[in-house]
Design an enzyme around this catalytic site. Sequence first.
Site, PDB file in Angstrom:
ATOM      1  N   ASP A  40     -16.264 -12.673   9.141  1.00  0.00           N
ATOM      2  CA  ASP A  40     -14.839 -12.382   8.983  1.00  0.00           C
ATOM      3  C   ASP A  40     -14.397 -11.656  10.256  1.00  0.00           C
ATOM      4  O   ASP A  40     -14.571 -10.447  10.383  1.00  0.00           O
ATOM      5  CB  ASP A  40     -14.639 -11.519   7.734  1.00  0.00           C
ATOM      6  CG  ASP A  40     -13.182 -11.115   7.539  1.00  0.00           C
ATOM      7  OD1 ASP A  40     -12.357 -11.408   8.430  1.00  0.00           O
ATOM      8  OD2 ASP A  40     -12.879 -10.499   6.496  1.00  0.00           O
TER       9      ASP A  40
ATOM     10  N   LYS B  68      -5.336 -12.021  12.201  1.00  0.00           N
ATOM     11  CA  LYS B  68      -4.442 -11.021  12.793  1.00  0.00           C
ATOM     12  C   LYS B  68      -3.973 -11.303  14.227  1.00  0.00           C
ATOM     13  O   LYS B  68      -2.790 -11.452  14.460  1.00  0.00           O
ATOM     14  CB  LYS B  68      -5.096  -9.651  12.712  1.00  0.00           C
ATOM     15  CG  LYS B  68      -5.161  -9.174  11.261  1.00  0.00           C
ATOM     16  CD  LYS B  68      -5.729  -7.796  11.105  1.00  0.00           C
ATOM     17  CE  LYS B  68      -5.540  -7.297   9.698  1.00  0.00           C
ATOM     18  NZ  LYS B  68      -6.775  -7.115   8.940  1.00  0.00           N
TER      19      LYS B  68
ATOM     20  N   TYR C 106       0.819  -1.217   0.000  1.00  0.00           N
ATOM     21  CA  TYR C 106       0.000   0.000   0.000  1.00  0.00           C
ATOM     22  C   TYR C 106       0.849   1.262   0.000  1.00  0.00           C
ATOM     23  O   TYR C 106       0.512   2.240   0.663  1.00  0.00           O
ATOM     24  CB  TYR C 106      -0.960  -0.002   1.201  1.00  0.00           C
ATOM     25  CG  TYR C 106      -2.165  -0.883   0.970  1.00  0.00           C
ATOM     26  CD1 TYR C 106      -3.302  -0.378   0.357  1.00  0.00           C
ATOM     27  CD2 TYR C 106      -2.147  -2.232   1.328  1.00  0.00           C
ATOM     28  CE1 TYR C 106      -4.398  -1.176   0.108  1.00  0.00           C
ATOM     29  CE2 TYR C 106      -3.241  -3.046   1.083  1.00  0.00           C
ATOM     30  CZ  TYR C 106      -4.359  -2.511   0.470  1.00  0.00           C
ATOM     31  OH  TYR C 106      -5.441  -3.301   0.221  1.00  0.00           O
TER      32      TYR C 106
ATOM     33  N   TYR D  61     -14.461  -4.989   3.787  1.00  0.00           N
ATOM     34  CA  TYR D  61     -13.105  -5.338   3.342  1.00  0.00           C
ATOM     35  C   TYR D  61     -12.784  -6.729   3.859  1.00  0.00           C
ATOM     36  O   TYR D  61     -12.950  -7.010   5.044  1.00  0.00           O
ATOM     37  CB  TYR D  61     -12.071  -4.333   3.882  1.00  0.00           C
ATOM     38  CG  TYR D  61     -10.657  -4.766   3.559  1.00  0.00           C
ATOM     39  CD1 TYR D  61     -10.064  -4.467   2.333  1.00  0.00           C
ATOM     40  CD2 TYR D  61      -9.915  -5.513   4.484  1.00  0.00           C
ATOM     41  CE1 TYR D  61      -8.783  -4.895   2.025  1.00  0.00           C
ATOM     42  CE2 TYR D  61      -8.629  -5.946   4.181  1.00  0.00           C
ATOM     43  CZ  TYR D  61      -8.070  -5.636   2.956  1.00  0.00           C
ATOM     44  OH  TYR D  61      -6.810  -6.061   2.648  1.00  0.00           O
TER      45      TYR D  61
END
Length: 627
Positions: free
Chosen positions: A450, A478, A234, A362
């Site tokens: 998610d 994560k 990014y 996302y």
Amino acid sequence: MRDVVVIGTDTDAGKTTFSLLFLAAFGTEFAYWKPVETGPSDTETVRRLLPDTTIFPPHARFETPVAPPLAAAIAGQRMPPPRDVARQKPASPQPLLIESFGSPLSPFTDEELQTEFLRELRAPLWLIGSSAVGAVGRTLQAVRSLKAEGLSVSAVILLGDSDEYAVGQIQRHEPQLTVVSLPRPREWTAEGIREAAGGCREQLATLRASRIEPTPLAENELIAHDRQFVWHPYTSLCDPLDPLPVVSAEREFLNLADGRRLIDASSSWWTILHGHRHPPLMHALRQATRSLDHVLFAGATHPHAVELAGMLLRSTPWDGGRVFYSDNGSTAVEVALKMAYQCWCHRGETQRTLFVGFDDCYHGDTFGAMAVSRDPVFFGRFEPLLFRTARVPVSAERLDEFLANHAAEVAAVIIEPLVQGAGGMKFYTPAELWAIWEVTRRHGVLFIVDEVMTANRMGTIWAFEQAGVSPDLICAAKTLTGGVLPLAATLASPNVAHAFDTADRTRTFFHGHSFTANPLACAVAVANWKLIEGGTWKCDAERINRFWHAKLPGARICGTIAAVDVPASGGYLAEVGPKIRQLAIEHGVLLRPLGNVVYAMPPLCTSDESLARIADVMRHVVTPRSL
Ligand SMILES: *Cc1c(COP(=O)(O)O)cnc(C)c1O
């Protein structure tokens, strides 16, 4: 200029004797500090014998010659915690020779050992031992027990008669150490010390030189080589801002090569859960490295993966289910999408090729994840390559309308429970989540949560728990290892797993990654999940939530997240984002705004002091005149 900490194999190993020899040789280059003292004062001895040396007074000093917490209690006081004493380290123009007390594992306070203090000092350790009989065993024992605590000794000094054999043996078994043997002074006078130091100046010089660790690249070279060789996520290859050179981290802090220290306010892209290098997790990692590095996970297994799978399933509302491992959030999502579709195929419904996502969702950067997210800024370029999906607003009614017409072609609905993260920290209520889930039940489509970002961030293990729903597939990544190593899991409910429960090999789930269920990552995840099951982390989650409510009125708050919108145009590409980041860095806080959305999601250990700093910076950066 590097400080050094002098420790001993035991209380009388000769730490002060060594300090005197070293300072007699290089006294003007170094300053002396013994932060904690009990009984007769070593600081006074050094002052008397080497009056020219710069000496800083102890931070805590008690008369009774016993362990500091006991000596403090006898004096009607309390020992300050290791972190507070370490913070009192004198700002000295010369590097410090810091003398510890007792032995490394002596009690520092009633709760903590001196090892915690040594960790806080962040300087190489020099271990002093005696060359008397047993030197090899005694020294190696001390070196290795410190290693097990995550502390590394850089030099060993044997005091007494020269012992070539001991020096050789220690060197052989711990080759990275500098090992020297030094004589004890014949008499404890200024003259005696100087004479002894003069006789072993060469060894002392070797030690002094060993402080300068060979750093692979100087800071400016690091940045230059980075800009030449590396491609960052990014980030434009022509980004005007240099990357931050991070050399170490602990708790909520990132330490930079130039000595700056930043608060990691977004937990390093939402991964770090408890704090950086959280001791129980680092301990689990060290333990795990002793037995197994990696092994394929097709046709083989290992205890860490099995134990973790059991723990993960215990946290779900299901009775049973299966855990499929991968190594990042995007692949956890890919696995869920593929499983959902294949599950329908096994039930004879091959027409269910449609997935439904929500506006501003996302789910990751791989193709399936991009297809369900379809963020125009991130993924617009790939639009021609993405498979057909549908998107509806985060609304049970709108989903209901859509499914009323299309349910028969839908495999699954995928959602980020309670918080849409990368889409701009958009929150919705457990009641809305429940209503959305209820619609999927009514229309008979699968429901994928998610939880890659939300797990353990909302004050509950899973965010979906708060809505009392039961998903069909759960994606986690994560914080699964507390942020230490990459690991992901897709949890399949019994009804999904059941569809694959067949000996027909054509119905295998043909998916796997080289590092599926990496044993080191699983071992750390087990340690992390034990902490999570223990539940004390919830106090910190609540503390952070309360702090935001008290100190950031007007912010959007959900769990440990606080977000503020800066009025600006441009969405994710808003010009203000990089400006805010720079301004925050100048104030010691690392923020990574999502366009004009400034948010904090700090590690759970973040102190109130650091939270206050983050809140101040957030308030400051959102006032228009500061930008
Ligand atoms: C970060 C994220 C992902 C992707 O995870 P990676 O490990 O970056 O591939 C997926 N879903 C959500 C909700 C996320 O926040």
